[in-house]
Design a protein around this motif. Structure first.
Motif, short mmCIF file in Angstrom:
data_model
loop_
_atom_site.label_atom_id
_atom_site.label_comp_id
_atom_site.label_asym_id
_atom_site.label_seq_id
_atom_site.Cartn_x
_atom_site.Cartn_y
_atom_site.Cartn_z
N ALA A 25 5.18 3.42 0.21
CA ALA A 25 4.34 2.28 0.58
C ALA A 25 4.88 1.65 1.86
N ARG A 26 4.68 2.37 2.94
CA ARG A 26 5.11 1.90 4.24
C ARG A 26 3.93 1.91 5.21
N SER A 27 4.18 1.72 6.47
CA SER A 27 3.10 1.39 7.41
C SER A 27 2.02 2.46 7.51
N GLN A 28 2.40 3.73 7.45
CA GLN A 28 1.40 4.79 7.59
C GLN A 28 0.31 4.69 6.54
N LEU A 29 0.71 4.48 5.30
CA LEU A 29 -0.25 4.36 4.20
C LEU A 29 -0.82 2.95 4.11
N ALA A 30 0.02 1.95 4.14
CA ALA A 30 -0.43 0.57 3.92
C ALA A 30 -1.41 0.11 4.99
N SER A 31 -1.20 0.51 6.23
CA SER A 31 -2.12 0.10 7.29
C SER A 31 -3.49 0.73 7.10
N GLY A 40 -3.14 -3.45 1.64
CA GLY A 40 -1.98 -2.59 1.77
C GLY A 40 -0.71 -3.34 1.41
N ILE A 41 0.23 -2.64 0.81
CA ILE A 41 1.48 -3.25 0.36
C ILE A 41 2.67 -2.48 0.92
N ILE A 42 3.66 -3.21 1.41
CA ILE A 42 4.93 -2.62 1.85
C ILE A 42 5.96 -2.81 0.75
N GLU A 43 6.68 -1.74 0.44
CA GLU A 43 7.66 -1.79 -0.66
C GLU A 43 9.00 -2.33 -0.20
N ASP A 64 -4.79 -5.50 12.03
CA ASP A 64 -4.86 -6.96 12.12
C ASP A 64 -5.39 -7.56 10.83
N LYS A 65 -5.43 -6.73 9.78
CA LYS A 65 -5.93 -7.15 8.47
C LYS A 65 -4.76 -7.61 7.58
N PRO A 66 -5.05 -8.35 6.51
CA PRO A 66 -3.98 -8.80 5.62
C PRO A 66 -3.25 -7.65 4.93
N PHE A 67 -1.97 -7.86 4.72
CA PHE A 67 -1.18 -6.94 3.91
C PHE A 67 -0.11 -7.76 3.20
N GLY A 68 0.50 -7.16 2.18
CA GLY A 68 1.50 -7.87 1.40
C GLY A 68 2.78 -7.09 1.26
N VAL A 69 3.73 -7.71 0.56
CA VAL A 69 5.03 -7.11 0.30
C VAL A 69 5.31 -7.21 -1.20
N ASN A 70 5.92 -6.19 -1.76
CA ASN A 70 6.35 -6.21 -3.16
C ASN A 70 7.85 -6.42 -3.24
N GLU A 202 -3.22 9.95 4.23
CA GLU A 202 -2.24 9.16 5.00
C GLU A 202 -0.93 8.94 4.26
N SER A 203 -0.84 9.34 3.02
CA SER A 203 0.42 9.22 2.30
C SER A 203 1.48 10.06 3.00
N PRO A 204 2.69 9.52 3.17
CA PRO A 204 3.73 10.25 3.91
C PRO A 204 4.43 11.34 3.11
N VAL A 205 4.13 11.49 1.82
CA VAL A 205 4.87 12.46 1.01
C VAL A 205 4.51 13.89 1.40
N HIS A 206 5.38 14.80 1.03
CA HIS A 206 5.18 16.22 1.34
C HIS A 206 3.92 16.76 0.68
N GLU A 207 3.29 17.72 1.32
CA GLU A 207 2.05 18.31 0.79
C GLU A 207 2.26 18.94 -0.58
N ASN A 208 3.48 19.38 -0.89
CA ASN A 208 3.72 19.97 -2.21
C ASN A 208 3.46 18.97 -3.33
N TRP A 209 3.81 17.72 -3.09
CA TRP A 209 3.58 16.67 -4.09
C TRP A 209 2.08 16.40 -4.22
N LYS A 210 1.40 16.31 -3.10
CA LYS A 210 -0.04 16.09 -3.15
C LYS A 210 -0.75 17.25 -3.86
N THR A 211 -0.33 18.46 -3.57
CA THR A 211 -0.92 19.62 -4.22
C THR A 211 -0.68 19.59 -5.72
N ALA A 212 0.52 19.19 -6.12
CA ALA A 212 0.85 19.11 -7.55
C ALA A 212 -0.04 18.10 -8.26
#
Length: 315
Positions: A25-31, A40-43, A64-70, A202-212
């Motif tokens: 949950a960082r800028s690539q996904l949250a934005s 969008g939430i930043i961890e 320029d839209k709202p986002f939050g932090v957990n 836009e999730s930054p995780v490896h494609e293997n995880w997405k495929t799973a």
């Protein structure tokens, strides 16, 4: 645009929140989530606050839209975490994995809106007593760290909604407009998506995880560490997690996260534990966040309108 207490409090078009997954949950996904009209939430659960600060800086450039932090209390060791969050200039914070009273007063005094994640009615009532603005009610079918005495969203959500008056965001099992409509029927005014966002383009995780996730059946998660020590968790079924389903490894399940980045970004699905919810069994493709949000809202509106037509209810 959907108008209710959640959208008004969070300043978003749609009452959809992205879950605050550690390292993910960082800028690539949250934005992408914020730009699509959701929250969008930043961890902070990774504990890498210097990196988190940099990611929040990137968010300012990407949206320029709202986002939050957990603030996942059990995983953040910085005693100044509250001031850290306040200094970032965000208006929304979710707290989790700890005592809701610990930070709520300070955050609200600084003008932030505070929601707390709860896995039970008792935890919900404790959070209300602490003064939170709202709740994220998380069922046991969701991925990530869980209450060892898990309760499904279908039971937990209407129970909590019947006992409190604050706005509620439903989490656990949410992946599309149909499940969003179900959550609203049970009393929620918003939903949180985790596994659906892990598998997004836009999730930054490896494609293997997405495929799973895409290839997973509804039975392809495991509930680990029910008897401790440490938190329980729900994860994708792999050779490693199938073994740990029966007995935790020496040193405990949490020790496996020392190699998390080898799985998250290196793609070695046996290096660590891939947290995931049962809803992985309903995800059949990797899609852009904007498409996920758009189609979720469209289907939500179609489902609720269809129920009104079919059962003679005027919406």
């Amino acid at each position: 645009m959907i108008k209710n207490r959640i959208t008004e409090m969070l300043g978003v078009q749609y009452p959809i929140v992205q879950a605050p997954m550690g390292w993910i949950a960082r800028s690539q996904l949250a934005s992408a989530v914020s730009n699509a009209g959701a929250m969008g939430i930043i961890e902070t659960s990774s504990g890498q606050l210097d990196e988190v600060r940099a990611e929040i800086g990137k968010m300012r450039q990407l949206t320029d839209k709202p986002f939050g932090v957990n603030v996942a209390q059990a995983f953040v060791r910085d005693p100044d975490i509250v001031q850290f969050v306040i200094d970032q200039g965000v208006k929304f914070v979710s707290t989790s994995a700890g005592d809701p009273a610990k930070y709520c007063g300070q955050l609200k005094a600084a003008g932030l809106t505070v929601f707390h994640v709860v896995p039970s009615l008792g935890a919900a009532l404790k959070a209300i007593e602490a003064g939170v603005d709202g709740l994220i009610v998380e069922g046991g079918e969701g991925g990530g760290f869980k209450n060892p005495r898990d309760v499904a969203t279908m039971v937990l959500l209407p129970l909590v909604c019947s006992k409190v008056d604050v706005p509620i965001i439903a989490a656990g099992g949410i992946t599309d407009g149909r499940t969003m409509a179900a959550a609203f029927a049970l009393g929620a005014e918003g939903v949180q998506m985790g596994t659906r966002m892990v598998s997004a383009a836009e999730s930054p995780v490896h494609e293997n995880w997405k495929t799973a996730i895409v290839e997973a059946k509804e039975t392809d998660t495991v509930f680990l560490n029910r008897f401790g020590p440490g938190p329980a968790l729900r994860a994708l079924r792999t050779a490693k997690t199938t073994e740990y389903e029966k007995a935790s490894p020496e040193g405990g399940v949490m020790a496996e996260f020392a190699n998390a980045l080898k799985l998250y970004f290196g793609g070695d699905m046996e290096a660590s534990i891939a947290l995931s919810g049962q809803v992985a069994g309903r995800i059949d493709s990797v899609r852009p966040v904007a498409d996920i949000i758009r189609d979720t809202v469209r289907e939500f509106e179609e489902v609720t309108a269809d129920l009104g037509r079919r059962y003679g209810v005027t919406c």
